[in-house]
Design a protein around this motif. Structure first.
Motif, mmCIF file in Angstrom:
data_model
loop_
_atom_site.group_PDB
_atom_site.id
_atom_site.type_symbol
_atom_site.label_atom_id
_atom_site.label_comp_id
_atom_site.label_asym_id
_atom_site.label_seq_id
_atom_site.Cartn_x
_atom_site.Cartn_y
_atom_site.Cartn_z
ATOM 1 N N ALA A 84 0.841 -1.193 0.000
ATOM 2 C CA ALA A 84 0.000 0.000 0.000
ATOM 3 C C ALA A 84 0.877 1.243 0.000
ATOM 4 O O ALA A 84 1.934 1.276 0.633
ATOM 5 N N THR A 85 0.418 2.280 -0.706
ATOM 6 C CA THR A 85 1.166 3.534 -0.783
ATOM 7 C C THR A 85 0.336 4.733 -0.348
ATOM 8 O O THR A 85 0.886 5.831 -0.216
ATOM 9 N N ASP A 86 -0.971 4.578 -0.141
ATOM 10 C CA ASP A 86 -1.804 5.694 0.296
ATOM 11 C C ASP A 86 -3.033 5.147 1.004
ATOM 12 O O ASP A 86 -3.476 4.022 0.731
ATOM 13 N N ILE A 87 -3.597 5.956 1.909
ATOM 14 C CA ILE A 87 -4.772 5.548 2.675
ATOM 15 C C ILE A 87 -5.615 6.780 2.966
ATOM 16 O O ILE A 87 -5.077 7.855 3.254
ATOM 17 N N ARG A 88 -6.948 6.636 2.860
ATOM 18 C CA ARG A 88 -7.866 7.751 3.068
ATOM 19 C C ARG A 88 -9.100 7.284 3.841
ATOM 20 O O ARG A 88 -9.585 6.167 3.641
ATOM 21 N N GLU A 89 -9.601 8.168 4.724
ATOM 22 C CA GLU A 89 -10.855 7.890 5.407
ATOM 23 C C GLU A 89 -12.014 8.198 4.471
ATOM 24 O O GLU A 89 -12.002 9.187 3.745
ATOM 25 N N CYS A 90 -13.036 7.350 4.484
ATOM 26 C CA CYS A 90 -14.212 7.506 3.630
ATOM 27 C C CYS A 90 -15.371 8.106 4.439
ATOM 28 O O CYS A 90 -15.352 8.092 5.675
ATOM 29 N N PRO A 91 -16.387 8.637 3.747
ATOM 30 C CA PRO A 91 -17.498 9.280 4.465
ATOM 31 C C PRO A 91 -18.223 8.368 5.446
ATOM 32 O O PRO A 91 -18.780 8.846 6.436
ATOM 33 N N ASP A 92 -18.203 7.054 5.220
ATOM 34 C CA ASP A 92 -18.881 6.130 6.128
ATOM 35 C C ASP A 92 -18.019 5.726 7.326
ATOM 36 O O ASP A 92 -18.422 4.880 8.127
ATOM 37 N N GLY A 93 -16.848 6.334 7.468
ATOM 38 C CA GLY A 93 -15.947 5.997 8.569
ATOM 39 C C GLY A 93 -14.977 4.885 8.249
ATOM 40 O O GLY A 93 -14.080 4.602 9.044
ATOM 41 N N GLY A 94 -15.146 4.234 7.090
ATOM 42 C CA GLY A 94 -14.225 3.192 6.679
ATOM 43 C C GLY A 94 -12.991 3.769 6.017
ATOM 44 O O GLY A 94 -12.741 4.974 6.049
ATOM 45 N N LEU A 95 -12.211 2.901 5.382
ATOM 46 C CA LEU A 95 -10.935 3.295 4.798
ATOM 47 C C LEU A 95 -10.839 2.820 3.356
ATOM 48 O O LEU A 95 -11.345 1.746 3.012
ATOM 49 N N ALA A 96 -10.179 3.618 2.535
ATOM 50 C CA ALA A 96 -9.779 3.216 1.190
ATOM 51 C C ALA A 96 -8.255 3.193 1.146
ATOM 52 O O ALA A 96 -7.605 4.134 1.593
ATOM 53 N N VAL A 97 -7.694 2.117 0.643
ATOM 54 C CA VAL A 97 -6.248 1.928 0.583
ATOM 55 C C VAL A 97 -5.853 1.714 -0.865
ATOM 56 O O VAL A 97 -6.448 0.881 -1.569
ATOM 57 N N GLY A 98 -4.878 2.470 -1.344
ATOM 58 C CA GLY A 98 -4.371 2.307 -2.703
ATOM 59 C C GLY A 98 -2.966 1.758 -2.693
ATOM 60 O O GLY A 98 -2.188 2.004 -1.766
ATOM 61 N N GLY A 99 -2.628 0.998 -3.723
ATOM 62 C CA GLY A 99 -1.281 0.438 -3.804
ATOM 63 C C GLY A 99 -1.124 -0.441 -5.014
ATOM 64 O O GLY A 99 -1.597 -0.120 -6.103
ATOM 65 N N ARG A 100 -0.486 -1.582 -4.830
ATOM 66 C CA ARG A 100 -0.281 -2.525 -5.917
ATOM 67 C C ARG A 100 -0.487 -3.939 -5.403
ATOM 68 O O ARG A 100 -0.351 -4.216 -4.204
ATOM 69 N N TRP A 101 -0.775 -4.866 -6.345
ATOM 70 C CA TRP A 101 -1.123 -6.225 -5.953
ATOM 71 C C TRP A 101 -0.750 -7.174 -7.070
ATOM 72 O O TRP A 101 -1.103 -6.945 -8.230
ATOM 73 N N LEU B 183 -8.264 -1.168 -2.074
ATOM 74 C CA LEU B 183 -8.761 -2.024 -1.000
ATOM 75 C C LEU B 183 -9.701 -1.207 -0.118
ATOM 76 O O LEU B 183 -9.333 -0.135 0.346
ATOM 77 N N ARG B 184 -10.906 -1.711 0.097
ATOM 78 C CA ARG B 184 -11.912 -0.992 0.889
ATOM 79 C C ARG B 184 -12.143 -1.727 2.198
ATOM 80 O O ARG B 184 -12.425 -2.930 2.206
ATOM 81 N N LEU B 185 -12.013 -0.998 3.332
ATOM 82 C CA LEU B 185 -12.143 -1.560 4.667
ATOM 83 C C LEU B 185 -13.244 -0.839 5.424
ATOM 84 O O LEU B 185 -13.572 0.316 5.136
ATOM 85 N N ASP B 186 -13.801 -1.521 6.447
ATOM 86 C CA ASP B 186 -14.721 -0.825 7.341
ATOM 87 C C ASP B 186 -13.934 -0.101 8.427
ATOM 88 O O ASP B 186 -12.696 -0.098 8.424
ATOM 89 N N ALA B 187 -14.631 0.524 9.367
ATOM 90 C CA ALA B 187 -13.968 1.341 10.388
ATOM 91 C C ALA B 187 -13.086 0.510 11.315
ATOM 92 O O ALA B 187 -12.186 1.049 11.972
ATOM 93 N N GLN B 188 -13.328 -0.801 11.400
ATOM 94 C CA GLN B 188 -12.515 -1.678 12.248
ATOM 95 C C GLN B 188 -11.351 -2.299 11.480
ATOM 96 O O GLN B 188 -10.600 -3.101 12.036
#
Length: 454
Positions: free
Chosen positions: A281-298, A310-315
């Motif tokens: 992962a190279t970047d991470i941002r909080e989303c309006p729903d409290g979760g996270l968006a992670v960008g990178g390579r795979w 990669l999309r995650l919930d708040a936990q």
């Protein structure tokens, strides 16, 4: 495993997104060698930065793209050879970009460029902080001015600037003797403290010893707290609305980690990926729903390196992941997430060094059932006039596949025989556009977006 593929076969291009949003557009606006190292949303445009040109004469460059369709509206190239932009942030008055510049045969020097809100250059500076100094990151401060981070003389660097770019102080940090230290991201917390992440490492003959760095500092750069997991690096951090920090990077050169917490004593982590594949992962941002968006390579199951979202919930639990194959071996280095649920990834492809930016669809845009994970997702590939789907295990009770257009109308249906592990679905005559595939059976249902381009 949920994946996204862009598959090319003859004149037919298929974009398959399993569990994540499909593409709204993708753009490679730079002819020739170029790399995007980050992206910002500035009004209704996107600002991407990095460098262009052959390795020996790289020039720092900026690109302005229309957010609606990815069209290039303007670009600027630095006249100084061997320069590049690594980081950038905006405030109410415009944008500050940071990077490096070189003169003759000397080592890198810090580079600053200030833009107004219209994108016009106000000033450019090379602070006299000595040679072998590279700026990687920048953040605005609540009281005005900026905090920048990077590396100087193989030590991690923080520096505070006033609003005009004048230096207020610089601090160097050595976390292990003889190790090289660098900060990749920095932020100011609501209480005025600073937090920075990066790594400290040393290359031995047959292996690399490294620790991730996550440090908390007071407003003058004095170290207050330190978190250092072994065999990892931290590329990006995000202060969350609930007071926690979210940090990401890579672990053991294979896994994508996400750390969550408020200090060195309560940091928890999640690891994503498998040992045989590279996920970073190279970047991470909080989303309006409290979760996270992670960008990178795979590195996908097929062995291809693709840009990752990669999309995650708040936990920190995974909701979905999508891999975007734009132009080869794709590496994403910048991420913007919008309130409407869409995302933008910027990066470049190797070995061609082709810069790209892509924008995903709004996550809430499909009018059909939300993607489900109740049933195992198949592997999918293009055929001459359709797609092939393969399942790891036989379908115990059969079922059916339905294809819906963006208006919610079913346009194709196929029965799935009991015990099937592979089917070929003929889609000849299908018009270009956005579709959803729905699989229904006794085991449950699953939905995957499909962008079809005959």
């Amino acid at each position: 495993m949920l994946t996204f593929f862009i598959l090319l076969l003859g004149s037919c291009t298929i974009v398959l997104a399993q569990g994540g949003p499909g593409l709204h557009w993708s753009a490679t606006p730079q002819a020739g060698f170029a790399e995007f190292h980050g992206v910002l949303q500035v009004g209704d445009r996107l600002l991407a930065w990095g460098d262009s040109g052959a390795d020996s004469v790289r020039n720092a460059q900026l690109w302005w793209l229309e957010d609606g369709n990815g069209d290039l509206s303007a670009s600027w190239v630095d006249s100084r050879p061997r320069s590049r932009f690594w980081g950038g942030r905006s405030d109410s008055n415009g944008v500050l970009l940071v990077g490096e510049a070189r003169r003759g045969g000397s080592g890198p020097r810090p580079l600053l460029m200030r833009l107004d809100s219209q994108g016009d250059s106000l000033w450019s500076r090379e602070p006299d902080w000595g040679a072998d100094c590279v700026l990687r990151t920048v953040a605005p401060l609540a009281q005005g001015g900026w905090i920048v981070g990077g590396e100087r003389h193989e030590q991690a660097l923080l520096a505070r600037l006033d609003a005009q770019g004048d230096t207020l102080w610089t601090r160097d940090y050595e976390f292990f003797p003889s190790y090289e230290d660098v900060f990749y991201d920095v932020e100011e917390l609501p209480d005025g403290r600073l937090v920075a992440c990066g790594q400290t490492y040393h290359d031995w003959i047959e292996w690399t010893s490294r620790y991730a760095i996550l440090g908390w500092f007071d407003a003058q750069g004095n170290l207050l707290d330190l978190f250092q997991p072994y065999d990892a690096q931290m590329f990006a951090l995000e202060p969350l609305s609930d007071g926690r920090l979210a940090v990401t990077g890579d672990f053991q050169f294979a896994y994508l980690p996400v750390w969550l917490g408020t200090n060195s004593q309560d940091m928890t982590h999640r690891y994503f990926g498998v040992r045989e594949r590279d996920m970073q992962a190279t970047d991470i941002r909080e989303c309006p729903d409290g979760g996270l968006a992670v960008g990178g390579r795979w590195q996908t199951a097929e062995g291809e390196m693709a840009a990752l979202l990669l999309r995650l919930d708040a936990q920190g639990e995974e909701l979905w992941r999508a891999a975007y194959d734009v132009c080869g071996i794709d590496m994403s280095w910048g991420l913007v997430s919008s309130p409407d649920g869409s995302h933008r990834l910027a990066g470049f492809c190797m070995p061609s060094r082709t810069a790209f930016v892509l924008k995903t669809q709004d996550e809430s845009s499909p009018v059909l059932p939300a993607p489900g994970l109740h049933q195992e997702s198949p592997w999918m590939a293009s055929t001459t006039n359709g797609i092939q789907l393969r399942w790891m295990r036989p379908l115990g009770h059969g079922g059916r596949l339905d294809l819906y257009n963006a208006a919610g109308q079913r346009v194709a249906r196929m029965a799935l025989p009991s015990g099937a592990t592979r089917v070929d679905w003929k889609l000849a005559g299908l018009a270009s556009g956005f579709y959803l595939i729905q699989q229904t059976g006794a085991e449950g249902e699953a939905v995957w977006p499909l962008i079809w381009r005959p």
